[in-house]
Write an enzyme that holds these catalytic residues in place. Sequence first.
Site, mmCIF file in Angstrom:
data_model
loop_
_atom_site.group_PDB
_atom_site.id
_atom_site.type_symbol
_atom_site.label_atom_id
_atom_site.label_comp_id
_atom_site.label_asym_id
_atom_site.label_seq_id
_atom_site.Cartn_x
_atom_site.Cartn_y
_atom_site.Cartn_z
ATOM 1 N N ASP A 1 0.852 -1.202 0.000
ATOM 2 C CA ASP A 1 0.000 0.000 0.000
ATOM 3 C C ASP A 1 0.881 1.243 0.000
ATOM 4 O OD1 ASP A 1 0.728 -0.673 2.691
ATOM 5 O OD2 ASP A 1 -0.774 0.723 3.444
ATOM 6 N N GLU B 1 -0.097 -0.778 5.881
ATOM 7 C CA GLU B 1 0.982 -0.238 6.710
ATOM 8 C C GLU B 1 0.823 1.260 6.841
ATOM 9 O OE1 GLU B 1 4.785 1.134 8.248
ATOM 10 O OE2 GLU B 1 3.897 1.749 6.363
#
EC number: 3.5.1.18
Length: 399
Positions: A76, A141
């Site tokens: 991500d 994250e």
Amino acid sequence: MTLPTDPAGNLAALIRCPSVTPIEGGALSTLETMLKPLGFSVERPVFSEDGTPDIENLYARRSGNGPHLMFAGHTDVVPVGDEASWTHPPFAAEIAKGEMFGRGAVDMKGGIACFIAAVARHLGSKGGLKGSVSLLITGDEEGPAINGTTKLLEWAAAKGEKWDASIVGEPTNPDTLGDMIKIGRRGSLSGSIIVNGRQGHAAYPQLADNPVRGLMTLVDALLHPVFDSGTKDFQPTNLEVTSIDVGNPATNVIPAKATATFNIRFNDTWTAETIQAEIHNRLDKAAKRKKYRAGKTTLVDYELVWRDRPSHVFLTRDDRLIEALSGSVKAVIGRKPALSTSGGTSDARFIKDYCPVVEFGLVGKTMHMVDERVALADLETLTQIYQRFIEDWFERGIP
Ligand SMILES: [Zn+2]
């Protein structure tokens, strides 16, 4: 089929997946396509929790006889910000003057791209691994980090997965590749102090109790004296007051309440529990002081509220792992990296509960910025370092 030995090719494919947290964006499918031909079994568990978006994650393992090395990271990325300000579009992976542009180029699709290229080259050169390699990749994250690494570790451990060491591919180098390996992280803790006073007229302070005066005393006690002067492996513990809020629009009114919020980054002199106790102790003592509250007979009336969960401090003491990594950096670029515990927290703080963990990746200078980019030369160098590390770490075997 071409194997994913070219880190720039791997990275371009990943950048073209617009995987802004919490969207998968095709990034994990792209990884799966790269890893399956290398003999990895790939699983993509989705985790959910009330109040947070569902997150897809990836766990891939190539099993062999010997120790088990885990690479951890995230696909991500943070939002692009003002897209018009980018010199090259953020999801196009365009190359200019030897640099590839794109969101996630260094944080941290680049690290993943290099690690996969390193594994692919290693398999090609040696014909097999002397153990198992796994990739533990989250899509959460940069977001709330609730449905990501923590749950993925629990999920894998519940299936019987055990690791001997882990490397996290976050961008650890401040300026040039090879500057810095992270071998630990400081702990982090945040809290708010709420001081209750008595509202009144600014011209008649004797009839009121100004909470700003009490708050100043308490904040002063948090800032002085220093908590410690650092340790062999860590910077000094530091507390920052991040906000002071009164919310009082009137100039002639003493407010009823004042709040301060702080964040503390603490070293291994402390645990989350002992630093919390120290802060309570300082505040209790300061509440008795009259410095700004001459004439008041009561203590400063305050509450302390701890925010979120603390991040615990940790230091990796696996010399074999640290030497394998720093030796690989030295072998490829000719100088030894600094072993550091500086900077913010990372997912390594969760992994350390399962196995020793070190962190090494690209140069972090442009992470989260407009025009995030990576030098193609750095991608090749990091791939060589990772490959050397894989060889060396397995060569050393289990102690
Ligand atoms: Zn990152």
